[in-house]
Design an enzyme around this catalytic site. Structure first.
Site, PDB file in Angstrom:
ATOM      1  CB  VAL A  37      27.405  48.669 163.593  1.00 47.15           C
ATOM      2  CG1 VAL A  37      26.643  48.816 164.879  1.00 47.15           C
ATOM      3  CG2 VAL A  37      26.450  48.533 162.431  1.00 47.15           C
ATOM      4  CG  LEU A  38      33.528  50.030 163.345  1.00 50.57           C
ATOM      5  CD1 LEU A  38      34.671  49.687 164.272  1.00 50.57           C
ATOM      6  CD2 LEU A  38      33.966  51.050 162.314  1.00 50.57           C
ATOM      7  CE  LYS A  87      23.298  57.934 159.690  1.00 55.60           C
ATOM      8  NZ  LYS A  87      24.131  57.251 160.694  1.00 55.60           N
ATOM      9  CB  SER A 106      26.708  47.334 159.309  1.00 54.55           C
ATOM     10  OG  SER A 106      26.824  48.728 159.082  1.00 54.55           O
ATOM     11  CB  ILE A 141       8.031  44.231 158.004  1.00 54.85           C
ATOM     12  CG1 ILE A 141       8.826  45.365 157.330  1.00 54.85           C
ATOM     13  CG2 ILE A 141       8.967  43.188 158.599  1.00 54.85           C
ATOM     14  CD1 ILE A 141       9.671  46.161 158.317  1.00 54.85           C
ATOM     15  CB  ALA A 147      17.042  43.872 163.233  1.00 53.33           C
TER      16      ALA A 147
END
Length: 607
Positions: free
Chosen positions: A445-446, A407, A448, A340, A361
């Site tokens: 997130v759990l 964050k 990841s 990107i 994402a």
């Protein structure tokens, strides 16, 4: 024993029972001595009954049933086969002899045959349950929470397995009507308040939560009580398995950290989502990552016209491509390897595919790593986002949804600051573009990549110690599917320039999370496995926030999604600061930090 031998033995046994029931009926009818005038009738009746009862028993599959699991269905089959067999035998005998068999003989024959055929089948199950399936020294005592249909099915199967290593000894159920009752000869010893006492007195090694229909919140409450024992926790995953008759011991899984969150499934507006995804070309950047790949899985069922998977790592993109082509063969899939940060390449991708919906994402997200590589964080998270967002504007995408993080609020890290600037880029474009630009902000997130849970699991697998940065550190957590469902839902609410904040539930102390993981792994924290505190790493803070002071909060029609009020961004000043930030990339870390501080005054410039 082979099927053929078993089948032959059962047939011989049944024919012996038929003759026994007929002969005893005649003997009892004539007080021990059968008159010669009835001897021929008895022989004919016996022969006819053998043939007809064999056929009816075969028709009702009495020779194809596993009798160790016999229940109501088997009783009904025995009743039907014996009843029809006796009636037909009586009628055929009458047609052959033209003499009626005495009614008393018929009734005695019927009741003896029914009793003996049924008894022979169920005797095997009784003997097996009582004498063959005995608790062995290697068995682990199990306590089943839930004395309903699911719990009874699991107990039944566990009791029937000769080679089982887990042996159920009791039930726990919150229904007082079931207390002191017995299910499969196992007592219901009380409600959840009695779990700890029962686990101690019965030497319980495993607790199986067999209540798949209760809410996740209720499951989390039950788990919390069970954590007061030293038993390993296991759970039946969902109600669907019970409905479809798939509940077996194999379906029992270990309790995971996700079960401890206690949040019920997300309710999504399927129609609203379909309206902006269905029959559209959808581009997902970072499609090989934890969030990006889950976005692909959840977007595909809404039938996009084409799903474009963009990522920098060829292996991760290959993996998600193969998975999507297998699960959704009807969806056109395009894969793009691109960075990107490469503005020309991103422009080329948008020109080729003209995506109408973009989920962004792709990002660098590891806090300590980005502290050591601030220039790379800025290139990717800031200018990479700028490239994708401006391409979406230039090529007329309808919606652009960026994945952000808690964050980014009053950031103390390079990563958080770059994500805040990325949010500002999205908000700035949202003011003037026809594309609806929004950002969605949530916490950890759990499961990841790089998250704390896999790290803790690796440490536990190695025997410890488990390292936690600070005893007071807290974080918000969601499961990956839960977060992605809300991200897609938030996209339906987009009007342009908003920052959506997901309801993360109650914050979790990281040390408590470590303790729970250790217990769920079968160890006692601090006794069998140590927890060590390593100190806060560069860029980290004790707690995360979801809103800046100036954003406030507004509600949406969804009870788990909120809107942060857009912050005012001076467009000319913002463009100038972006150029200064880009220029600072050639300088040292101190210069980069100062540029970030000028763009995000709330950035606590600590190293």
């Amino acid at each position: 024993m082979s099927y053929e031998k078993r089948h032959s033995l059962l047939v011989i046994l049944d024919m012996a029972i038929v003759w026994f029931s007929i002969l005893t009926a005649y003997v009892l009818r004539f007080d021990g001595s059968i008159p010669s005038s009835f001897t021929v009738q008895a022989l004919i009746y016996g022969t006819v009954s053998c043939v007809i009862c064999f056929l009816t028993m075969r028709y009702f599959k009495l020779y194809n049933r596993v009798w160790q699991y016999a229940s109501i269905g088997e009783i009904v089959a025995i009743f039907k086969s014996v009843t029809i067999g006796v009636i037909l035998s009586y009628l055929v005998t009458y047609l052959i002899t033209m003499e009626r068999v005495p009614l008393s003989i018929l009734l005695r024959h019927y009741e003896t045959l029914l009793l003996c055929v049924g008894g022979s089948r169920f005797l095997w199950r009784v003997l097996r349950d009582r004498y063959l399936v005995k608790k062995k020294p290697v068995h682990k005592n199990a306590l089943i929470f839930g004395a309903g249909d699911c719990g009874a099915l699991i107990a039944k199967e566990m009791l029937s397995q000769l080679d089982a290593t887990i042996y159920p000894v009791a039930f726990i159920d919150d229904d007082p009507m079931k207390h002191r009752q017995h299910i499969h000869n196992l007592p219901v010893v009380g409600s959840r308040e009695h779990i700890v006492a029962a686990a101690t007195s019965l030497e319980i090694k495993e607790i199986i939560i067999a209540m798949p229909s209760v809410s996740r919140k209720a499951t989390a409450e039950i788990i919390e009580v069970c954590k007061g024992t030293k038993a390993k926790l296991r759970i039946i995953p969902n109600l669907t398995d019970l409905i479809h008759g798939k509940v077996t011991v194999k379906q029992i899984r270990d309790v995971e950290v996700e079960d401890l969150l206690g949040r019920d499934p997300v309710n999504v507006d399927l129609e609203g989502i379909a309206n902006y995804v269905e029959n559209k070309t959808v581009l997902v950047t970072g499609a090989g990552g934890s969030i990006g790949s889950e976005l692909c899985r959840q977007i595909a069922p809404f039938q996009p016209k084409c799903l474009v998977l963009l990522g920098h790592g060829e292996n991760s993109i290959y993996n998600i491509e193969m998975e999507m082509r297998t699960k959704f063969p009807e969806i056109p899939i395009e894969t793009v390897i691109a960075d990107i940060q490469d503005r020309e390449r991103i422009d080329e991708v948008f020109q080729m595919y003209r995506p109408e919906v973009v989920f962004h994402a792709a990002a660098h997200k590891h806090v300590p790593l980005m502290e050591r590589n601030p220039a790379e964080a800025i290139k990717n998270n800031v200018f990479g986002t700028k490239n994708v967002a401006e391409a979406a504007d230039r090529y007329g995408s309808e919606r652009f949804v960026m994945i952000s993080t808690d964050k980014a609020v009053n950031p103390t890290s390079i990563m958080g600051t770059t994500k805040r600037i990325a949010e500002m880029i999205v908000q700035s474009l949202g003011k003037t573009s026809k594309t609806k630009f929004v950002a969605v902000r949530f916490g950890n997130v759990l499961g990841s990549r790089g998250s704390v849970i896999p790290h803790f699991k690796r440490q536990i697998a190695l025997g410890g110690p488990v390292t936690v940065t600070h005893p007071e550190m807290i974080r918000y957590f969601m499961t990956i599917p839960e977060a992605v469902q809300l991200v897609i839902q938030a996209g339906a609410f987009a009007k342009g320039g908003e920052i959506f904040i997901l309801d993360m539930g109650e914050p979790v102390r990281i040390v408590k999370l470590a303790e729970d993981l250790i217990r769920l792994s079968g160890f006692e924290p601090y006794e069998e496995m140590e927890i060590e505190f390593s100190g806060i790493r560069p860029g980290e803070k004790l707690y995360e926030e979801l809103l800046t002071d100036e954003e406030g909060i507004g509600s949406t029609v969804h009870d788990r999604i909120f809107i942060g009020k857009p912050t005012l961004v001076n467009q000319a000043q913002f463009e100038l600061e972006l150029k200064m930030l880009e220029k600072s990339l050639s300088g040292d870390r101190a210069e980069i930090r100062e540029s970030l501080k000028s763009m995000v005054p709330t950035f606590l410039n600590v190293s």
